[in-house]
Write a protein that holds these residues in place. Structure first.
Motif, PDB file in Angstrom:
ATOM      1  N   ILE A  93       0.731  -1.361   0.072  1.00  0.00           N
ATOM      2  CA  ILE A  93      -0.081   0.006  -0.077  1.00  0.00           C
ATOM      3  C   ILE A  93       0.958   1.184   0.056  1.00  0.00           C
ATOM      4  O   ILE A  93       0.582   2.127  -0.581  1.00  0.00           O
ATOM      5  CB  ILE A  93      -1.061   0.057   1.243  1.00  0.00           C
ATOM      6  N   ILE A  94       2.061   1.131   0.854  1.00  0.00           N
ATOM      7  CA  ILE A  94       2.810   2.325   0.752  1.00  0.00           C
ATOM      8  C   ILE A  94       3.612   2.750  -0.311  1.00  0.00           C
ATOM      9  O   ILE A  94       3.649   3.877  -0.814  1.00  0.00           O
ATOM     10  CB  ILE A  94       3.854   2.279   1.963  1.00  0.00           C
ATOM     11  N   GLN A  95       3.729   1.578  -1.033  1.00  0.00           N
ATOM     12  CA  GLN A  95       4.291   1.797  -2.352  1.00  0.00           C
ATOM     13  C   GLN A  95       3.576   2.378  -3.437  1.00  0.00           C
ATOM     14  O   GLN A  95       3.977   3.041  -4.358  1.00  0.00           O
ATOM     15  CB  GLN A  95       5.108   0.569  -2.906  1.00  0.00           C
ATOM     16  N   MET A  96       2.139   1.973  -3.530  1.00  0.00           N
ATOM     17  CA  MET A  96       1.214   2.380  -4.302  1.00  0.00           C
ATOM     18  C   MET A  96       0.858   3.810  -3.949  1.00  0.00           C
ATOM     19  O   MET A  96       0.760   4.486  -4.708  1.00  0.00           O
ATOM     20  CB  MET A  96       0.159   1.345  -4.394  1.00  0.00           C
ATOM     21  N   PHE A  97       0.730   4.145  -2.648  1.00  0.00           N
ATOM     22  CA  PHE A  97       0.233   5.467  -2.200  1.00  0.00           C
ATOM     23  C   PHE A  97       1.323   5.946  -1.168  1.00  0.00           C
ATOM     24  O   PHE A  97       0.928   5.732  -0.043  1.00  0.00           O
ATOM     25  CB  PHE A  97      -1.042   5.361  -1.724  1.00  0.00           C
ATOM     26  N   PHE A 104       0.213   6.562   8.756  1.00  0.00           N
ATOM     27  CA  PHE A 104       0.837   5.476   9.466  1.00  0.00           C
ATOM     28  C   PHE A 104       1.772   5.940  10.554  1.00  0.00           C
ATOM     29  O   PHE A 104       1.795   5.596  11.576  1.00  0.00           O
ATOM     30  CB  PHE A 104       1.467   4.390   8.523  1.00  0.00           C
ATOM     31  N   GLY A 105       2.529   7.167  10.292  1.00  0.00           N
ATOM     32  CA  GLY A 105       3.315   7.693  11.169  1.00  0.00           C
ATOM     33  C   GLY A 105       2.780   8.225  12.435  1.00  0.00           C
ATOM     34  O   GLY A 105       3.076   8.147  13.608  1.00  0.00           O
ATOM     35  N   LEU A 106       1.478   8.976  12.134  1.00  0.00           N
ATOM     36  CA  LEU A 106       0.572   9.470  13.151  1.00  0.00           C
ATOM     37  C   LEU A 106       0.178   8.326  14.039  1.00  0.00           C
ATOM     38  O   LEU A 106      -0.160   8.354  15.312  1.00  0.00           O
ATOM     39  CB  LEU A 106      -0.590  10.251  12.535  1.00  0.00           C
ATOM     40  N   ALA A 173      -4.791  -7.390  20.454  1.00  0.00           N
ATOM     41  CA  ALA A 173      -3.636  -6.499  20.808  1.00  0.00           C
ATOM     42  C   ALA A 173      -2.585  -6.566  20.007  1.00  0.00           C
ATOM     43  O   ALA A 173      -1.902  -5.410  19.452  1.00  0.00           O
ATOM     44  CB  ALA A 173      -3.239  -6.762  22.270  1.00  0.00           C
ATOM     45  N   ASP A 174      -2.258  -7.832  19.414  1.00  0.00           N
ATOM     46  CA  ASP A 174      -0.934  -8.015  18.564  1.00  0.00           C
ATOM     47  C   ASP A 174      -1.414  -7.296  17.368  1.00  0.00           C
ATOM     48  O   ASP A 174      -0.537  -6.784  16.467  1.00  0.00           O
ATOM     49  CB  ASP A 174      -0.801  -9.262  18.383  1.00  0.00           C
ATOM     50  N   LEU A 175      -2.599  -7.319  16.812  1.00  0.00           N
ATOM     51  CA  LEU A 175      -3.049  -6.818  15.618  1.00  0.00           C
ATOM     52  C   LEU A 175      -3.035  -5.101  15.626  1.00  0.00           C
ATOM     53  O   LEU A 175      -2.364  -4.618  14.520  1.00  0.00           O
ATOM     54  CB  LEU A 175      -4.556  -7.068  15.138  1.00  0.00           C
ATOM     55  N   VAL A 176      -3.169  -4.670  16.764  1.00  0.00           N
ATOM     56  CA  VAL A 176      -2.974  -3.098  16.894  1.00  0.00           C
ATOM     57  C   VAL A 176      -1.667  -2.916  16.891  1.00  0.00           C
ATOM     58  O   VAL A 176      -1.032  -1.993  16.225  1.00  0.00           O
ATOM     59  CB  VAL A 176      -3.867  -2.780  18.326  1.00  0.00           C
ATOM     60  N   PHE A 177      -0.707  -3.733  17.681  1.00  0.00           N
ATOM     61  CA  PHE A 177       0.608  -3.388  17.656  1.00  0.00           C
ATOM     62  C   PHE A 177       1.168  -3.663  16.243  1.00  0.00           C
ATOM     63  O   PHE A 177       2.168  -2.962  15.962  1.00  0.00           O
ATOM     64  CB  PHE A 177       1.464  -4.360  18.651  1.00  0.00           C
ATOM     65  N   ALA A 178       0.646  -4.490  15.542  1.00  0.00           N
ATOM     66  CA  ALA A 178       1.212  -4.894  14.276  1.00  0.00           C
ATOM     67  C   ALA A 178       0.935  -3.610  13.175  1.00  0.00           C
ATOM     68  O   ALA A 178       1.754  -3.269  12.285  1.00  0.00           O
ATOM     69  CB  ALA A 178       0.495  -5.959  13.356  1.00  0.00           C
ATOM     70  N   LEU A 179      -0.193  -2.825  13.777  1.00  0.00           N
ATOM     71  CA  LEU A 179      -0.052  -1.468  12.785  1.00  0.00           C
ATOM     72  C   LEU A 179       1.045  -0.636  12.930  1.00  0.00           C
ATOM     73  O   LEU A 179       1.472   0.265  12.253  1.00  0.00           O
ATOM     74  CB  LEU A 179      -1.398  -0.910  13.318  1.00  0.00           C
ATOM     75  N   ASP A 180       1.758  -0.353  14.204  1.00  0.00           N
ATOM     76  CA  ASP A 180       2.894  -0.053  14.411  1.00  0.00           C
ATOM     77  C   ASP A 180       4.058  -0.300  13.674  1.00  0.00           C
ATOM     78  O   ASP A 180       4.983   0.362  13.278  1.00  0.00           O
ATOM     79  CB  ASP A 180       3.354   0.162  16.159  1.00  0.00           C
ATOM     80  N   SER A 181       4.063  -1.690  13.183  1.00  0.00           N
ATOM     81  CA  SER A 181       5.208  -2.363  12.546  1.00  0.00           C
ATOM     82  C   SER A 181       5.390  -1.626  11.106  1.00  0.00           C
ATOM     83  O   SER A 181       6.542  -1.529  10.706  1.00  0.00           O
ATOM     84  CB  SER A 181       5.112  -3.526  12.490  1.00  0.00           C
ATOM     85  N   ILE A 182       4.198  -1.476  10.612  1.00  0.00           N
ATOM     86  CA  ILE A 182       4.017  -0.974   9.255  1.00  0.00           C
ATOM     87  C   ILE A 182       5.089   0.374   9.005  1.00  0.00           C
ATOM     88  O   ILE A 182       5.954   0.580   8.249  1.00  0.00           O
ATOM     89  CB  ILE A 182       2.774  -0.800   8.742  1.00  0.00           C
ATOM     90  N   PRO A 183       4.602   1.446   9.997  1.00  0.00           N
ATOM     91  CA  PRO A 183       5.371   2.559   9.664  1.00  0.00           C
ATOM     92  C   PRO A 183       6.695   2.554  10.253  1.00  0.00           C
ATOM     93  O   PRO A 183       7.789   3.361   9.723  1.00  0.00           O
ATOM     94  CB  PRO A 183       4.435   3.699  10.293  1.00  0.00           C
TER      95      PRO A 183
END
Length: 185
Positions: A93-97, A104-106, A173-183
Motif C-alpha cells: 500500500i505504501i509503495q502504491m500510495f 501510518f506515522g501518526l 492487541a497484537d493486531l493493533v501493535f502490528a499497525l505500529d510495525s508498518i510505519p
C-alpha cells in the motif's frame, strides 16, 4: 522457565537473527543487511510493550502460569502470520500510495502517546472490550480453565474458557501493535 534459560533462549534467537543478517550481507549487500538489522531491532524494541500487555491480560483473566505458555505459543504462531500479512500488505500500500506514510506515522506516534495511559487503565478497558462482550453474548462462557483447554463441551453445549478469551484479546492487541510495525519498519 528460569531466568537463566529465558536469557539463553533470547540470546540464541538474537544470535540467529544476526546470523541471518550476515547471510543477507553476503547475499544481497550491505544496504539490505542494514535494512534487515534495523527492521529487526525496531521490531524487537516494539515487542517489549506486548509483554506488559500480555501480563495485564493474564492477570485480568486469572490464567494459571502453567497455561500461559499454551496461550502465548498459539498467539505467537498466529501473530507471525498476521504480522507477515500486515507488513507485506502495508508495504504494498505504501509503495502504491506513498502519502499514506503520514497517517501510518501518526498512528505510531499516537499509540506511543497512549501506551502509558493504556497500561494503567487496561484492566478497566478489558471489561468494555468488544471481543469479550461479543463472545460472552454469543457463546456459553465458563470461568473454569478446564485443564488448559480453550473450550469444552458439557451436556452437548460448547463452552468457551478464559484461556480462549485471553487468546482472542492477545490477538486483538497484537493486531493493533502490528499497525505500529508498518510505519516503523
Amino acid at each position: 522457565m528460569s531466568l537463566k534459560s529465558a536469557v539463553f533462549l533470547s540470546a540464541t534467537w538474537i544470535a540467529l537473527a544476526i546470523s541471518f543478517g550476515i547471510f543477507i550481507y553476503f547475499y544481497a549487500g550491505i544496504d539490505m543487511a542494514i535494512e534487515y538489522i534495523t527492521a529487526y531491532s525496531i521490531e524487537l524494541s516494539l515487542s517489549i510493550d506486548n509483554v506488559f500487555i500480555f501480563i495485564i491480560i493474564f492477570k485480568y483473566f486469572k490464567i494459571d502460569s502453567k497455561y500461559q505458555h499454551k496461550v502465548l505459543f498459539i498467539g505467537v504462531l498466529s501473530a507471525i502470520i498476521f504480522r507477515l500479512i500486515m507488513i507485506i500488505f502495508g508495504l504494498y500500500i505504501i509503495q502504491m500510495f506513498e502519502w499514506l506514510f503520514l497517517p501510518f506515522g501518526l498512528i505510531l506516534i499516537y499509540s506511543g502517546y497512549k501506551l502509558p495511559k493504556m497500561e494503567e487503565n487496561q484492566s478497566d478497558s478489558l471489561q468494555n472490550n468488544f471481543i469479550l462482550k461479543f463472545i460472552k453474548k454469543r457463546f456459553n462462557y465458563s470461568n473454569s480453565q478446564s485443564n488448559g483447554n480453550l473450550y469444552f463441551y458439557k451436556n452437548g453445549k460448547l463452552f468457551i474458557t478464559p484461556l480462549a478469551l485471553a487468546l482472542l484479546v492477545i490477538e486483538k492487541a497484537d493486531l493493533v501493535f502490528a499497525l505500529d510495525s508498518i510505519p516503523a519498519v
